[in-house]
Design a protein around this motif. Structure first.
Motif, mmCIF file in Angstrom:
data_model
loop_
_atom_site.group_PDB
_atom_site.id
_atom_site.type_symbol
_atom_site.label_atom_id
_atom_site.label_comp_id
_atom_site.label_asym_id
_atom_site.label_seq_id
_atom_site.Cartn_x
_atom_site.Cartn_y
_atom_site.Cartn_z
ATOM 1 N N CYS A 1 0.813 -1.219 0.000
ATOM 2 C CA CYS A 1 0.000 0.000 0.000
ATOM 3 C C CYS A 1 0.851 1.275 0.000
ATOM 4 O O CYS A 1 0.379 2.331 -0.418
ATOM 5 N N PRO B 1 -6.073 -4.940 1.325
ATOM 6 C CA PRO B 1 -6.024 -6.381 1.040
ATOM 7 C C PRO B 1 -6.043 -7.250 2.296
ATOM 8 O O PRO B 1 -6.380 -8.419 2.223
ATOM 9 N N CYS C 1 -3.440 -3.889 7.220
ATOM 10 C CA CYS C 1 -2.857 -2.938 6.265
ATOM 11 C C CYS C 1 -3.150 -1.480 6.608
ATOM 12 O O CYS C 1 -2.341 -0.607 6.293
ATOM 13 N N CYS D 1 -2.283 -7.307 -4.344
ATOM 14 C CA CYS D 1 -3.595 -6.672 -4.402
ATOM 15 C C CYS D 1 -4.007 -6.531 -5.859
ATOM 16 O O CYS D 1 -3.216 -6.059 -6.689
ATOM 17 N N THR D 2 -5.228 -6.917 -6.178
ATOM 18 C CA THR D 2 -5.695 -6.839 -7.565
ATOM 19 C C THR D 2 -5.922 -5.405 -8.013
ATOM 20 O O THR D 2 -5.956 -5.129 -9.208
ATOM 21 N N TYR E 1 -3.858 -2.865 -7.147
ATOM 22 C CA TYR E 1 -2.606 -2.114 -7.019
ATOM 23 C C TYR E 1 -2.299 -1.351 -8.305
ATOM 24 O O TYR E 1 -2.380 -1.876 -9.413
#
Length: 98
Positions: free
Chosen positions: A6, A35, A39, A51-52, A54
């Motif tokens: 992140c 995710p 986080c 992470c999808t 990102y």
């Protein structure tokens, strides 16, 4: 220890906590949700999550094209994709052309 995914994502936004009387509290939030539960506070050691959603926050490189002024032949750098096809003029020639 791996870096938190992140920390370099452009979907992570800083939000000022309006309930904080002193105005010192800034929270991080992802518009798609984090995710994992840890986080939001980055409490995960050795984070290797994916992470999808990102998307890297690194600035995209601008492609520069070299063209010559149509009147004085001075070499100019033009950002690719922003200039229309046709003649390109330097500032002096553009201001003095009739």
């Amino acid at each position: 220890m791996s870096e938190c995914i992140c920390s370099s994502c452009k979907n992570l936004k800083s939000i000022i906590d309006e309930n904080d009387i002193e105005g010192n509290s800034i929270n991080e939030a992802c518009e798609f949700g984090f995710p994992a539960d840890g986080c939001s506070e980055c409490e995960l050691d050795g984070c290797d999550l994916t992470c999808t959603h990102y998307s890297s926050d690194e600035t995209e490189q601008v492609q520069v094209v070299t063209k010559n002024c149509a009147l004085c032949d001075t070499e100019l750098e033009v950002v690719a994709g922003t200039a229309e096809e046709g003649a390109v003029y330097c500032v002096s020639c553009y201001l003095s052309k009739h």
